[in-house]
Write a protein that holds these residues in place. Structure first.
Motif, PDB file in Angstrom:
ATOM      1  N   CYS A  75      42.511  30.194  -5.850  1.00 62.14           N
ATOM      2  CA  CYS A  75      41.581  29.646  -7.106  1.00 62.14           C
ATOM      3  C   CYS A  75      40.530  29.409  -6.614  1.00 62.14           C
ATOM      4  N   PRO A  76      39.242  29.701  -7.105  1.00 63.50           N
ATOM      5  CA  PRO A  76      37.857  29.120  -6.767  1.00 63.50           C
ATOM      6  C   PRO A  76      37.849  27.640  -7.407  1.00 63.50           C
ATOM      7  N   ALA A  77      36.718  27.103  -6.896  1.00 63.65           N
ATOM      8  CA  ALA A  77      36.461  25.831  -7.456  1.00 63.65           C
ATOM      9  C   ALA A  77      35.139  25.628  -8.161  1.00 63.65           C
ATOM     10  N   VAL A  78      34.999  24.707  -9.113  1.00 62.06           N
ATOM     11  CA  VAL A  78      33.821  24.521  -9.983  1.00 62.06           C
ATOM     12  C   VAL A  78      32.325  24.630  -8.873  1.00 62.06           C
ATOM     13  N   GLY A  79      32.499  23.736  -8.205  1.00 60.18           N
ATOM     14  CA  GLY A  79      31.360  23.902  -6.920  1.00 60.18           C
ATOM     15  C   GLY A  79      30.046  23.047  -7.377  1.00 60.18           C
ATOM     16  N   VAL A  80      30.073  22.879  -8.831  1.00 53.12           N
ATOM     17  CA  VAL A  80      28.980  21.629  -9.106  1.00 53.12           C
ATOM     18  C   VAL A  80      29.635  20.328  -9.554  1.00 53.12           C
ATOM     19  N   GLU A  81      28.642  19.460  -9.384  1.00 52.66           N
ATOM     20  CA  GLU A  81      29.043  18.057 -10.064  1.00 52.66           C
ATOM     21  C   GLU A  81      29.022  18.073 -11.480  1.00 52.66           C
ATOM     22  N   VAL A  82      30.410  17.524 -12.029  1.00 51.22           N
ATOM     23  CA  VAL A  82      30.261  17.729 -13.409  1.00 51.22           C
ATOM     24  C   VAL A  82      30.844  16.330 -13.647  1.00 51.22           C
ATOM     25  N   GLU A  83      30.123  15.439 -14.527  1.00 54.43           N
ATOM     26  CA  GLU A  83      30.449  14.091 -14.903  1.00 54.43           C
ATOM     27  C   GLU A  83      31.547  13.923 -15.742  1.00 54.43           C
ATOM     28  N   GLY A 105      38.252  21.211  -9.629  1.00 58.85           N
ATOM     29  CA  GLY A 105      37.169  20.530 -10.126  1.00 58.85           C
ATOM     30  C   GLY A 105      36.998  20.539 -11.600  1.00 58.85           C
ATOM     31  N   VAL A 106      37.941  21.267 -12.524  1.00 64.99           N
ATOM     32  CA  VAL A 106      37.893  21.172 -13.957  1.00 64.99           C
ATOM     33  C   VAL A 106      38.090  19.784 -14.518  1.00 64.99           C
ATOM     34  N   VAL A 107      37.383  19.105 -15.127  1.00 61.77           N
ATOM     35  CA  VAL A 107      37.377  17.901 -15.474  1.00 61.77           C
ATOM     36  C   VAL A 107      37.147  17.691 -16.998  1.00 61.77           C
ATOM     37  N   ALA A 108      37.650  16.537 -17.821  1.00 63.49           N
ATOM     38  CA  ALA A 108      37.107  16.361 -19.185  1.00 63.49           C
ATOM     39  C   ALA A 108      35.765  15.689 -19.339  1.00 63.49           C
ATOM     40  N   SER A 109      34.616  16.237 -19.903  1.00 63.91           N
ATOM     41  CA  SER A 109      33.394  15.885 -19.474  1.00 63.91           C
ATOM     42  C   SER A 109      32.639  16.246 -21.026  1.00 63.91           C
ATOM     43  N   GLU A 110      31.672  15.125 -21.235  1.00 67.12           N
ATOM     44  CA  GLU A 110      30.871  15.384 -22.464  1.00 67.12           C
ATOM     45  C   GLU A 110      29.791  16.333 -22.233  1.00 67.12           C
ATOM     46  N   GLU A 111      29.362  16.601 -20.718  1.00 64.89           N
ATOM     47  CA  GLU A 111      28.210  17.382 -20.621  1.00 64.89           C
ATOM     48  C   GLU A 111      28.725  18.968 -20.626  1.00 64.89           C
ATOM     49  N   ARG A 112      29.823  19.333 -20.140  1.00 69.66           N
ATOM     50  CA  ARG A 112      30.179  20.912 -19.926  1.00 69.66           C
ATOM     51  C   ARG A 112      31.465  20.771 -20.398  1.00 69.66           C
ATOM     52  N   SER A 113      31.733  22.142 -21.290  1.00 66.87           N
ATOM     53  CA  SER A 113      33.179  22.269 -21.824  1.00 66.87           C
ATOM     54  C   SER A 113      33.873  22.703 -20.714  1.00 66.87           C
ATOM     55  N   GLN A 133      32.815  25.395 -17.435  1.00 60.91           N
ATOM     56  CA  GLN A 133      33.263  24.934 -15.956  1.00 60.91           C
ATOM     57  C   GLN A 133      34.192  26.043 -15.305  1.00 60.91           C
ATOM     58  N   ILE A 134      34.970  26.494 -15.881  1.00 53.40           N
ATOM     59  CA  ILE A 134      35.768  27.817 -15.432  1.00 53.40           C
ATOM     60  C   ILE A 134      34.852  28.848 -15.339  1.00 53.40           C
ATOM     61  N   ALA A 135      33.884  29.175 -16.174  1.00 53.65           N
ATOM     62  CA  ALA A 135      32.882  30.156 -15.835  1.00 53.65           C
ATOM     63  C   ALA A 135      31.916  30.109 -14.721  1.00 53.65           C
ATOM     64  N   ILE A 136      31.704  28.744 -14.560  1.00 56.36           N
ATOM     65  CA  ILE A 136      30.883  28.450 -13.087  1.00 56.36           C
ATOM     66  C   ILE A 136      31.871  28.791 -12.020  1.00 56.36           C
TER      67      ILE A 136
END
Length: 787
Positions: free
Chosen positions: A205-213, A289-297, A301-304
């Motif tokens: 499985c791929p990773a999100v690859g970008v920093e998500v707060e 890398g999928v996390v609960a975030s107020e910045e990205r749903s 994150q999965i689409a990234i």
């Protein structure tokens, strides 16, 4: 006799551009929805829930542990099983109750009035929160792609509320066509995301690859999760069930066979929603890398991870996710107005909710829903986490009551023996399991989300029920008083006239000519003056102005016009069937109705006060000035050669009979009663009631196929006033409510008629009022009458 007007109402250019051409009531059948359009109209809420339900599960778990992924999929599976069970239950409901109304009708008919109203309160609140949550979530999805949008969340959310409101005012079918592309686009884009994600996971499985707060209060240790946290996560994930009940409430909007098409659409919706929800939940637990975030749903994150940050695929998913979340509000816009119309029909909400607009939708319900949703968005500052806590309680309250009602329904069906519906035993099992399960979830949701806003949801629903009862009691009291048969047909006594004279102008001349046409018992011309006495020269001018047969002017105080006229009225001795007519001449300039109300405050106050005085009739004799000259009136008091009295009716009751009795005292050349047909069934009933009660005055039933009264009313009046020697007196029955807060519960048709005809040439407006008592006073009067 029935007459028909087939012309669409003339509306402004702006209204035609915004809403489109008005539809005739005969086109209602053509607005029904095929399954391909019903799915985006009624299922967009349920389908869109998958965009945030997984994120809500992850959000709760992240607060408790740094390793939440192992719990997400089992909880999602449990929620999916619950969704399948509820959908199976509602498929039973739509077959048993094809008339719509959903949980309200099922609960009321099987559990009683109070449970039905609780279900109605839960549904109305839930529909409002559907709009709020879906649009706020849609704006959040936009902010996931364009972070700057998060700074203007309230403004953007309010804009989208206005957009969806406007789209629904254009009609159900039109909004279905408009929303079909985003809905099906969302299904395809999420389907592609899941398919490509699964395919990539075959090789790792791929990773999100970008920093998500992550959220700011995320856990710092991977501790064990207790039962309460699991239940709270489950209740948060249960938001995926929102909108499931929508189809059962909107069965009448489907093409025929309606129940079959609704049940089929429910099954299709359930299959799509469960597949997408499980797919996204699986990827959320396997994509690194999928996390609960107020910045990205979570879907963002999965689409990234699957398509790449900033890629075409990522933006396609985000665009359609934002679109479906915003347009998911459309489900509520279909069901809130429809349920409100059913409640209004049962007299638990204002009667205006029954009315259809130009495009055959319940436009008042659409507008009220839009306004309430915008207010909630403003109050909660478009905060998704804050509003979603208010959301699920109403859903599962209606689920539980609906399924419990269906159990009672099938038990009663089984008692019918050989004629019972086939498969009723299996249906009992399905609905019983559904009722128990949704009740358990309701308890869990209430307990776990109590501090997050569930208490406010319960409070609002609890407050709505007594409001329903208050409205119902008011309408029952009005109906009881108007049908008390205190007014006898043909019981018309003497007509006493009080004529207000403020100047010797063409309006006063028209009023004197009019009153001479019907020979009242006595005439009292009143003249506002100072000192308590009319000057001799004024009396001389009056005698010269009116000629013989009219008494001299009576002085009243000039400082308070209303109290002066009331004093004269109260001094008239009269019998129980007598009338006192207060005639008010008015010289008008072409202006808007609002400008008239502001510029003629004294006369408006006088007429309003007289309408609240028992057995007093108010007649307005307006003469319109055009470029300084009177329109349609001469300068001397002349008796019109032909008088026509038209009594505009909305029902057959004491107030309408009193108006007809009054009309007969006028002795007009032509006297007719007119009912404007907005509802063919009501017209048939009124026709039968009329001929059973009234014989002397013929009744005309005039069709109003566009539900707009202005054109048929003007046509009826102008049919007579096209002759220059004719004066038309439009008599309007008007009942006066006891309390100011009761005014919004009535359509104010009398005010509409006055506004419409005030500036019409050779038209006199007469209001025959009927004072209503409060519930307590009415009950006391009935006790006194019976004793």
């Amino acid at each position: 006799m029935a007459r028909t007007d087939l012309h669409a109402p003339s509306t402004g250019v702006f209204k035609r551009v915004v809403l489109g051409r008005a539809f005739s009531s005969s086109r209602l059948e053509h607005t029904l929805l095929p399954k391909v359009l019903a799915l985006p109209v009624f299922a967009s809420d349920a389908l869109s829930s998958v965009a945030y339900a997984t994120g809500e599960i992850l959000l709760v778990l992240t607060v408790a542990t740094t390793a939440p992924q192992g719990y997400v999929l089992p909880i999602a599976g449990a929620v999916s099983l619950l969704m399948a069970l509820v959908i199976a239950s509602y498929r039973q409901t739509v077959r048993a109750y094809p008339g719509g109304g959903g949980a309200y009708i099922v609960s009321k008919e099987n559990l009683g009035q109070a449970p039905g109203l609780v279900a109605a309160a839960a549904l109305l609140f839930d529909y409002m929160m559907t709009v709020v949550v879906s649009i706020v979530a849609g704006v959040f999805a936009i902010g996931s792609a364009v972070p700057a949008a998060n700074e203007h969340a309230v403004a953007l959310s309010t804009f989208f509320v206005a957009f969806v409101t406007l789209a629904n005012l254009r009609g159900s079918k039109e909004s279905g066509v408009l929303f079909a592309i985003p809905t099906y686009g969302f299904v395809l884009s999420i389907g592609a995301l899941i398919a490509f994600g699964f395919a990539q996971c075959l090789g790792g499985c791929p990773a999100v690859g970008v920093e998500v707060e992550p959220i700011h209060d995320a856990a710092t240790t991977a501790g064990a999760i207790g039962l309460f946290v699991l239940l709270k996560a489950f209740s948060s994930g249960a938001t995926a069930l929102t909108g499931v009940e929508a189809i059962s409430n909107g069965v009448p909007a489907f093409k025929r066979p309606q129940a079959h098409n609704a049940a089929t659409t429910l099954a299709i919706m359930g299959g799509i929603a469960i597949s997408m929800f499980v797919g996204i939940s699986w990827l959320a637990t396997h994509v690194e890398g999928v996390v609960a975030s107020e910045e990205r749903s979570v879907p963002a994150q999965i689409a990234i991870a699957v398509f790449g940050d900033g890629s075409f695929g990522f933006y396609v998913v985000q665009v359609f996710t934002a679109a479906i979340l915003i347009l998911a509000a459309n489900t509520a816009y279909q069901d809130f107005p429809r349920l409100a119309s059913i409640l209004a029909r049962d007299r638990y909400l204002p009667s205006q909710f029954v009315n259809r607009g130009d495009r055959l939708v319940f436009s008042n319900g659409v507008l009220v829903l839009g306004l309430l949703s915008a207010v909630m968005i403003y109050i909660f500052d478009a905060d998704l986490n804050a509003v979603i806590g208010l959301y699920v309680v109403g859903v599962f309250t209606s689920f539980t009551l609906s399924q419990s009602g269906m159990v009672r329904h099938w038990i009663a069906e089984g008692r019918r023996g050989d004629v019972a519906t086939k498969g009723w035993r299996r249906s009992i099992v399905i609905n019983a399991v559904g009722a128990v399960t949704t009740f358990v979830v309701l308890i869990v949701v209430g307990a776990s989300k109590w501090s997050s806003g569930a208490w406010l949801s319960i409070l609002i629903m609890a407050l709505l029920v007594p409001v329903f009862y208050s409205i119902h009691h008011h309408y029952a009291n009005v109906r009881r008083q108007l049908s008390a048969k205190r007014v006898r047909p043909g019981a018309a006594g003497e007509n006493h006239v009080v004529l207000l004279v403020r100047d010797f102008d063409v309006a006063t001349a028209g009023a004197v000519g009019y009153l001479r046409s019907f020979r009242p018992e006595d005439i009292r011309p009143v003249f506002p003056c100072r000192g308590g006495e009319v000057a001799a020269d004024v009396q001389g001018r009056w005698r010269s102005f009116v000629g013989p047969g009219i008494p001299d002017l009576m002085p009243i105080g000039a400082s308070n016009l209303t109290s002066g006229v009331r004093h004269v009225v109260e001094g008239i001795a009269r019998g129980p069937d007598d009338f006192v007519t207060v005639i008010v001449p008015e010289l008008l300039r072409p202006q808007g109705f609002f400008s008239y109300l502001v510029g003629s405050r004294d006369l408006v106050r006088l007429k309003a006060s007289m309408l609240r005085t028992p057995n007093v009739v108010v007649t307005d004799v307006p003469v319109v000035l055009e470029q300084g000259s009177p329109s349609g009136a001469g300068g001397k008091p002349l008796i019109p050669q032909r008088t026509v009295t038209l009594v505009f009716l909305s029902s057959v009751n004491d107030v309408s009979l009193r108006a007809v009795n009054y009309a007969r005292t006028l002795g007009a050349t032509v006297t007719r009663a007119i009912y404007f047909d907005l509802d063919p069934e009501a017209a048939h009933s009124i026709g039968e009631d009329w001929f059973d009660v009234v014989e002397a005055v013929p009744l005309d039933i005039v069709e109003a196929p566009f539900r707009d009264l202005s054109i048929p009313m003007l046509a009826e009046v102008r049919r007579y006033t096209e002759r220059a020697d004719t004066i038309v007196n439009v008599v309007v029955p008007e009942y006066i409510v006891a309390k100011w807060w009761q005014l919004p519960l009535h359509g104010q048709t009398a005010l509409f008629v006055k506004r419409l005809l005030l500036f019409e040439e050779r038209v006199v407006l007469t209001s025959v009022s009927y004072q209503l008592e409060t519930v307590r006073a009415s009950a006391r009067s009935e006790r006194e009458a019976s004793s």
